[in-house]
Write a protein that holds these residues in place. Structure first.
Motif: not given
Length: 215
Positions: A73-77, A81-84, A92-100, A124-128
């Motif tokens: 799962v990608g994570l771009q923001s 606080p919500e990022w972390g 916690e959901a068992g996913a593998v994080v892919v930070p962007l 985030s809204a800025r990166q959508r």
């Protein structure tokens, strides 16, 4: 060695998986400030307990939206606080994080998410707009979730309203399981990912605890 010349020992591991650290801290420190958010009126604290509840709420939303153990799962923001907390919820959901990185161009984001075989991306809204471009051009099956209020997307605020009383999930991963893939940008070729496990990340925490004294 510390600055005083005294050797400190790392504490015994208190958890087996990275997101469990937040529940451990919430049980010990409760209403004490954990994170600070800058608002028009100044800095606003978020307590350990509030952050743990927010993490569990987002975990529940992720599960409802089909995020399963082992999914990338990608994570771009931008930094917030919500990022972390979203990072920890994904684990916690068992996913593998892919930070962007937020400075990546759509082509680079597409390369990384394709290489990781990502099923979802939290943004985030800025990166959508970047993710929408990637979805349209390259990854039509990519599911997008938002860290900001969005009427047309599953989002952080909705998770807090709909899942206010979620509890900690039993560990769906093992310490040696993959937790995060850190990619190069891929601007001069195929992006390359460094794979780190929960054990790797917790070992980093313990290494820091050997060097710095925390009150």
């Amino acid at each position: 060695m510390t600055s005083t010349g005294r050797t400190t020992q790392a504490p015994e591991p208190v958890v087996r998986l990275l997101p469990q650290l937040l529940d451990f801290a919430a049980a010990r420190y409760g209403s004490s400030p954990f994170l600070l958010r800058h608002a028009p009126g100044g800095w606003q604290p978020l307590s350990f307990a509030e952050c743990a509840r927010a993490m569990h709420a987002f975990t529940a939303l992720l599960e409802r939206e089909g995020v399963k153990s082992g999914d990338r799962v990608g994570l771009q923001s931008e930094n917030r606080p919500e990022w972390g907390l979203a990072y920890l919820a994904l684990l916690e959901a068992g996913a593998v994080v892919v930070p962007l990185d937020t400075q990546l161009r759509p082509q680079e984001v597409g390369e990384i998410l394709a290489a990781a075989q990502a099923t979802h991306c939290v943004v985030s809204a800025r990166q959508r707009a970047v993710l929408e471009s990637v979805k349209q051009a390259r990854l039509p099956a990519l599911a997008i979730l938002s860290l900001d209020a969005a009427a047309d997307l599953p989002n952080w605020e909705a998770a807090q309203r709909e899942f206010p009383s979620e509890s900690a999930r039993p560990g769906v991963a093992q310490p040696g399981d993959l937790a995060v893939i850190l990619f190069t940008s891929g601007t001069t070729g195929q992006p390359k990912g460094v794979m780190l496990s929960h054990f790797n990340l917790l070992s980093n925490v313990e290494a820091v605890a050997r060097v710095f004294e925390f009150g």
